[in-house]
Design an enzyme around this catalytic site. Structure first.
Site, short mmCIF file in Angstrom:
data_model
loop_
_atom_site.label_atom_id
_atom_site.label_comp_id
_atom_site.label_asym_id
_atom_site.label_seq_id
_atom_site.Cartn_x
_atom_site.Cartn_y
_atom_site.Cartn_z
N GLY A 51 0.79 -1.23 0.00
CA GLY A 51 0.00 0.00 0.00
C GLY A 51 0.82 1.27 0.00
O GLY A 51 0.27 2.37 0.01
N HIS A 52 2.14 1.16 -0.01
CA HIS A 52 3.00 2.36 0.10
C HIS A 52 4.12 2.32 -0.93
O HIS A 52 5.24 2.01 -0.57
CB HIS A 52 3.59 2.45 1.50
CG HIS A 52 4.09 3.80 1.88
ND1 HIS A 52 5.38 4.20 1.67
CD2 HIS A 52 3.47 4.85 2.46
CE1 HIS A 52 5.54 5.44 2.13
NE2 HIS A 52 4.39 5.84 2.61
N PHE A 53 3.97 2.55 -2.09
CA PHE A 53 2.77 2.92 -2.83
C PHE A 53 2.63 1.92 -3.97
O PHE A 53 3.64 1.54 -4.56
CB PHE A 53 2.90 4.33 -3.40
CG PHE A 53 3.06 5.39 -2.34
CD1 PHE A 53 1.96 5.87 -1.66
CD2 PHE A 53 4.31 5.90 -2.03
CE1 PHE A 53 2.11 6.87 -0.69
CE2 PHE A 53 4.45 6.88 -1.07
CZ PHE A 53 3.37 7.38 -0.39
N VAL A 113 7.85 2.49 -1.75
CA VAL A 113 8.76 3.30 -0.95
C VAL A 113 8.61 2.86 0.51
O VAL A 113 7.48 2.75 1.01
CB VAL A 113 8.42 4.81 -1.07
CG1 VAL A 113 9.30 5.64 -0.13
CG2 VAL A 113 8.57 5.29 -2.50
#
Length: 154
Positions: free
Chosen positions: A55-57, A62
């Site tokens: 989810g990041h990203f 990252v």
């Protein structure tokens, strides 16, 4: 663990004995240098399999900066634990992150990077330790901060 019994590198099996963190939150893979009560150098291999990359990203992974800070704090905890004489009663004590000052993020940390974390003990105050921390990738600073940790109450 007595200072003369510490052999480098300190592997993940020993780290699991010293820190309470577990997957997916153990963020130190190896200790490569140690000067008890002074400084430590530890490594974190950043792989695409880390759960936070979902989810990041999506499409542009990252490592979250707060997790880089947490990795530095865990390295500080290892400095404290590895500096304790065996049988001193320090084993198994929990230390909590209580303050972060002067946090800076210079570059993104991405899959395939290896975080090279250096932590220097600036001072101890009763049950607290103040650390100066820098995380690097390929010799370049990616993050730095002053971190204060305190021993938890039983």
């Amino acid at each position: 663990m007595s200072e003369d019994a510490i052999k480098m590198p300190v592997d993940v099996a020993c780290i699991l004995h010293l820190l309470p963190h577990r997957y997916p939150f153990l963020l130190v893979d190896r200790v490569v240098e140690l000067e008890p009560h002074q400084r430590i150098r530890a490594l974190k291999n950043v792989t695409f399999n880390e759960p936070f990359f979902q989810g990041h990203f999506p499409g542009r992974p990252v490592m979250p900066g707060v997790l880089v800070i947490e990795a530095m704090a865990q390295a500080g905890g290892l400095l404290t634990q590895l500096s304790q004489p065996k049988g001193s009663g320090g084993e198994g004590k929990l230390f909590y992150l209580v303050k972060v000052d002067n946090a800076r993020f210079n570059r993104m940390v991405v899959p395939g990077d290896q975080l090279d974390i250096e932590v220097v003990l600036k001072r101890t105050i009763r049950n607290m330790a103040l650390y100066e921390c820098v995380a690097r990738v390929d010799g370049k600073d990616v993050a730095s901060a002053e971190i204060l940790c305190a021993e938890g109450k039983e």
